[in-house]
Design a protein around this motif. Structure first.
Motif, PDB file in Angstrom:
ATOM      1  N   ALA A   7       0.827  -1.209   0.000  1.00  0.00           N
ATOM      2  CA  ALA A   7       0.000   0.000   0.000  1.00  0.00           C
ATOM      3  C   ALA A   7       0.860   1.257   0.000  1.00  0.00           C
ATOM      4  N   VAL A   8       1.984   1.215   0.690  1.00  0.00           N
ATOM      5  CA  VAL A   8       2.883   2.378   0.689  1.00  0.00           C
ATOM      6  C   VAL A   8       3.457   2.617  -0.698  1.00  0.00           C
ATOM      7  N   LEU A   9       3.751   1.540  -1.409  1.00  0.00           N
ATOM      8  CA  LEU A   9       4.344   1.670  -2.744  1.00  0.00           C
ATOM      9  C   LEU A   9       3.352   2.206  -3.780  1.00  0.00           C
ATOM     10  N   VAL A  10       2.063   2.006  -3.555  1.00  0.00           N
ATOM     11  CA  VAL A  10       1.059   2.408  -4.558  1.00  0.00           C
ATOM     12  C   VAL A  10       1.132   3.903  -4.862  1.00  0.00           C
ATOM     13  N   PRO A  11       1.064   4.805  -3.874  1.00  0.00           N
ATOM     14  CA  PRO A  11       1.220   6.229  -4.218  1.00  0.00           C
ATOM     15  C   PRO A  11       2.676   6.644  -4.425  1.00  0.00           C
ATOM     16  N   LEU A 121       2.143  12.946 -10.729  1.00  0.00           N
ATOM     17  CA  LEU A 121       2.033  13.552  -9.404  1.00  0.00           C
ATOM     18  C   LEU A 121       0.565  13.658  -8.981  1.00  0.00           C
ATOM     19  N   PHE A 122      -0.291  14.009  -9.928  1.00  0.00           N
ATOM     20  CA  PHE A 122      -1.730  14.077  -9.685  1.00  0.00           C
ATOM     21  C   PHE A 122      -2.238  12.708  -9.205  1.00  0.00           C
ATOM     22  N   THR A 123      -1.825  11.661  -9.914  1.00  0.00           N
ATOM     23  CA  THR A 123      -2.238  10.303  -9.559  1.00  0.00           C
ATOM     24  C   THR A 123      -1.755   9.928  -8.167  1.00  0.00           C
ATOM     25  N   SER A 124      -0.501  10.245  -7.868  1.00  0.00           N
ATOM     26  CA  SER A 124       0.053   9.944  -6.556  1.00  0.00           C
ATOM     27  C   SER A 124      -0.721  10.653  -5.450  1.00  0.00           C
ATOM     28  N   ALA A 125      -1.079  11.900  -5.678  1.00  0.00           N
ATOM     29  CA  ALA A 125      -1.816  12.663  -4.670  1.00  0.00           C
ATOM     30  C   ALA A 125      -3.188  12.053  -4.401  1.00  0.00           C
ATOM     31  N   MET A 126      -3.881  11.632  -5.461  1.00  0.00           N
ATOM     32  CA  MET A 126      -5.195  11.027  -5.258  1.00  0.00           C
ATOM     33  C   MET A 126      -5.085   9.691  -4.541  1.00  0.00           C
ATOM     34  N   LEU A 127      -4.075   8.911  -4.864  1.00  0.00           N
ATOM     35  CA  LEU A 127      -3.878   7.640  -4.162  1.00  0.00           C
ATOM     36  C   LEU A 127      -3.562   7.872  -2.688  1.00  0.00           C
ATOM     37  N   LEU A 128      -2.860   8.956  -2.402  1.00  0.00           N
ATOM     38  CA  LEU A 128      -2.596   9.311  -1.012  1.00  0.00           C
ATOM     39  C   LEU A 128      -3.898   9.641  -0.286  1.00  0.00           C
ATOM     40  N   VAL A 129      -4.786  10.373  -0.951  1.00  0.00           N
ATOM     41  CA  VAL A 129      -6.096  10.686  -0.368  1.00  0.00           C
ATOM     42  C   VAL A 129      -6.877   9.401  -0.100  1.00  0.00           C
ATOM     43  N   GLY A 141      -2.473  15.427   0.110  1.00  0.00           N
ATOM     44  CA  GLY A 141      -2.864  14.967  -1.225  1.00  0.00           C
ATOM     45  C   GLY A 141      -3.950  15.827  -1.832  1.00  0.00           C
ATOM     46  N   TRP A 142      -4.885  16.267  -1.001  1.00  0.00           N
ATOM     47  CA  TRP A 142      -5.993  17.141  -1.425  1.00  0.00           C
ATOM     48  C   TRP A 142      -5.451  18.417  -2.058  1.00  0.00           C
ATOM     49  N   GLU A 143      -4.459  19.051  -1.428  1.00  0.00           N
ATOM     50  CA  GLU A 143      -3.917  20.319  -1.929  1.00  0.00           C
ATOM     51  C   GLU A 143      -2.972  20.117  -3.106  1.00  0.00           C
ATOM     52  N   VAL A 144      -2.223  19.027  -3.113  1.00  0.00           N
ATOM     53  CA  VAL A 144      -1.343  18.754  -4.252  1.00  0.00           C
ATOM     54  C   VAL A 144      -2.165  18.581  -5.524  1.00  0.00           C
ATOM     55  N   MET A 145      -3.326  17.945  -5.411  1.00  0.00           N
ATOM     56  CA  MET A 145      -4.200  17.821  -6.579  1.00  0.00           C
ATOM     57  C   MET A 145      -4.636  19.193  -7.085  1.00  0.00           C
ATOM     58  N   GLY A 146      -4.910  20.113  -6.163  1.00  0.00           N
ATOM     59  CA  GLY A 146      -5.291  21.456  -6.585  1.00  0.00           C
ATOM     60  C   GLY A 146      -4.192  22.152  -7.363  1.00  0.00           C
ATOM     61  N   ILE A 147      -2.944  22.015  -6.907  1.00  0.00           N
ATOM     62  CA  ILE A 147      -1.820  22.626  -7.624  1.00  0.00           C
ATOM     63  C   ILE A 147      -1.636  21.984  -8.991  1.00  0.00           C
TER      64      ILE A 147
END
Length: 664
Positions: A7-11, A121-129, A141-147
């Motif tokens: 699970a850690v590796l996924v994002p 990076l967008f994908t990683s942020a959503m997976l973190l959420v 992750g929420w804010e990284v997606m916004g950027i």
């Protein structure tokens, strides 16, 4: 390897791919595409493994405190239940399809390396959420997606539309994030922790002191991120970005984050009856308003954008009646067919030779030129219209079914008012959804607009992805409603007889009425030469068509830019069409209420600064300058002048002394 490690590796893998892509984008361009595709595919495989191991059983929890932060700790925590496991698979699938598709769609784009890195990076942020078990980590992750959305929507920054759209998306979502952050702090203060499991435990024990205030603050952030009324206006404008970005934002990331967040913390919202009713009203206005707006749009991507807003309204409606299983079921189903719709629209745009926009009124003979897009988009539109046996039918019926249960008193998880609001508006939206889906299909593939130049066949990577996504769009719902209850809360997600008959009947009626309206407008338009709606200075095809028929004088004859006058949306909406096409003027309302007062305030401040403050500053500097000028002019360098001044001064002093002495 443990489930936690996987699970850690996924994002982490898409994040590392994004960093490597940014570093090697210019020095080693040959590695850009593998770095974009392979880490995301690997994350998809690992997310699937995590889902298999989790299996819908007890949630996987792990936490590590990074550093002491005071009374409320912030922990790097995982909380993977059935919702998280399946949502991560959806994110990985759509992101992988988008990355593969983009290798063909943007193959000649000089900024592809930065684009691909931002998508990763967008994908990683959503997976973190999705996987996060701590609200502060989720917020990252929420804010990284916004950027990322800001940069990706503004990818074509040379155009003013893209620049304005990216700025608008950033500002509107940040407007919602301010109360969202306050709500998170208030929630953590009441619960004594940012950990999701501890917060839910506090709610279950009745330890939440301010549930209504917290829920409403959190709803503001959700409305901004998931484009719900009244903070939805940024999403249609965001279509100025590349089409694969639209697919990613609409299907698997960003807008899905708000719905997923409420699903995670649904007991917090259920603790306040008022918040549930507000959520139901927000969902109802969003569903109906966006469906009407979609029926009036000409650009194919704006139709799909308003469609996304409406489908998100169904999800929030399911949450408003207390069933997160139905909401996430529709999130998964919608993610598949909406990604397919956008990527198929990208093939249409590619065939038309434009970057990001395609007016349906100017399409002609596309069915034979892009058969892959034709067939796969047909499948996706049937799923969107909730026609059985396509996936959208089962997930949408799950929403309507749970609303019916609330109305009939079979469940007490939500107030009856919320159930009535969601059920009635959901059925109304079913009619409108089928109407705009049918209209899109007719105008895109059977339109009478000018035929665009043939730009050749699309790259294989683009067409393969369409067929991959067509499979879940067609077959996901049929078995998912039987399997998903074991992964979710155990509630039945199967369609009920009443809502199935009503929903399907209304959808078929909406499609048939739209087809009849199209036949009528087509027959009417046939009386006008095809080029009679091309170069009108105001571009209103319906008005020009009526004028041409009335006067028997075609307004113009540039057939190369002729839009299709046979638009059933104008006939169906009537006088409402102009307002629906403008999004019911909500942007104009915001301009009048917020933008102009801020601009007026800024003008006042500028006036005070320039005309008042600077006046004193200039005055303070003017007096010494004048004195200096006077002294400078007295220094002539003429000895006679100096002697004369000395004698004059001596005489003045002597006279003064005499006068003083005499007076004494």
């Amino acid at each position: 390897m443990t489930t936690t490690t996987l699970a850690v590796l996924v994002p982490l893998l898409p994040f590392l791919g994004a960093v490597a892509g940014l570093l090697l984008g210019r020095t080693a361009p040959g590695f850009v595409r593998p770095l974009a595709v392979l880490p995301t595919l690997a994350a998809l495989v690992l997310a699937a493994l995590v889902a298999v191991r989790q299996g819908g059983d007890a949630a996987v929890d792990a936490a590590a405190e990074l550093t002491p932060t005071g009374s409320v700790p912030v922990e790097l925590a995982l909380h993977i239940d059935g919702f998280a496991a399946l949502a991560a698979v959806l994110v990985g699938l759509v992101a992988s399809c988008v990355q593969i598709y983009s290798t063909g769609y943007l193959r000649d784009d000089p900024r592809y390396p930065s684009y691909a890195a931002l998508v990763s990076l967008f994908t990683s942020a959503m997976l973190l959420v999705v996987y996060s078990g701590d609200l502060m980590v989720l917020l990252v992750g929420w804010e990284v997606m916004g950027i990322c959305s800001y940069f990706l929507v503004g990818h074509y920054w040379e155009t003013p539309q893209a620049r304005a759209a990216s700025l608008k998306a950033f500002l509107v979502t940040k407007l919602g994030d301010v109360p969202f952050l306050i709500g998170l702090f208030a929630l953590a203060t009441d619960a004594g922790s940012f950990r999701i499991t501890r917060i839910l435990g506090t709610v279950a024990s009745g330890g939440l002191d301010h549930p209504t205030v917290i829920a409403l603050l959190l709803l503001a952030g959700v409305a901004g991120k998931s484009a719900q009324f009244p903070l939805h206006t940024w999403l249609p404008d965001a279509m100025a970005g590349p089409t694969p970005v639209s697919a990613l934002i609409h299907a698997a990331t960003m807008v899905a984050a708000g719905v997923y967040f409420i699903a995670r913390l649904l007991p917090v919202f259920e603790a306040s009856q008022a918040a549930m009713v507000v959520l139901a009203v927000m969902a109802a206005v969003t569903m109906a308003g966006s469906a009407l707006a979609a029926l009036a749009q000409d650009d194919i991507k704006r139709v799909l954008a308003y469609s996304t807003i409406g489908q998100l309204g169904y999800m929030t409606g399911a949450l408003a009646v207390g069933d997160r299983g139905a909401a996430v079921f529709h999130l998964l189903s919608h993610g598949a067919f909406k990604a397919l719709l956008f990527l198929a629209a990208g093939v249409i745009i590619h065939a038309a030779g434009t970057n990001s926009l395609a007016a349906m009124s100017r399409m002609r003979n596309l069915r034979d030129r892009i058969p892959d897009a034709y067939w796969t988009m047909t499948v996706a539109l049937l799923a969107l219209a909730a026609i059985p046996p396509f996936s959208g039918f089962f997930s949408k019926e799950a929403v309507l079914g749970v609303a019916e249960h609330v109305v009939t008193g079979h469940t007490e998880h939500a107030p009856a008012a919320a159930g009535w609001i969601v059920l009635v508006t959901g059925l109304l939206t079913a009619v409108l959804t089928a109407a705009y889906a049918t209209r899109l299909w007719l105008l895109a593939f059977r339109g009478r607009g000018a035929e665009a130049p043939d730009h050749g066949r699309q790259p294989l990577t683009m067409t393969v992805v369409l067929w991959v996504l067509a499979v879940p769009s067609l077959a996901l719902g049929g078995f998912a409603f039987r399997v998903l209850p074991d992964w979710f809360d155990g509630r039945d997600l199967g369609p009920t007889l009443t809502t199935s008959v009503l929903g399907t009947g209304l959808a078929l009626a909406g499609g048939l009425v739209t087809y009849a309206a199209w036949r009528h407008t087509t027959a009417l338009a046939a009386r006008v030469p095809l080029g009679a709606v091309a170069a009108h200075p105001e571009g209103d095809a319906a008005r020009v068509e009526a004028e041409a028929i009335a006067t028997h004088e075609p307004a113009y004859g540039d057939i190369a830019h002729a839009p299709d006058p046979a638009d059933p949306g104008r006939l169906l909406l009537g006088p409402l069409h102009r307002h629906a096409a403008a999004g019911f003027h909500l942007d104009a309302v915001y301009t009048a209420l917020f933008v102009r007062p801020v601009q007026a305030g800024a003008s006042l401040v500028r006036f005070l600064d320039r005309e008042v403050v600077e006046t004193y500053v200039r005055g303070a500097g003017a007096l010494p300058r004048w004195l200096g000028t006077a002294v400078r002019r007295s220094q002539t360098g003429n000895v006679q002048t100096y002697v004369s001044a000395l004698l004059a001064g001596t005489v003045v002093l002597a006279v003064a002394v005499v006068l003083v002495a005499t007076g004494a």
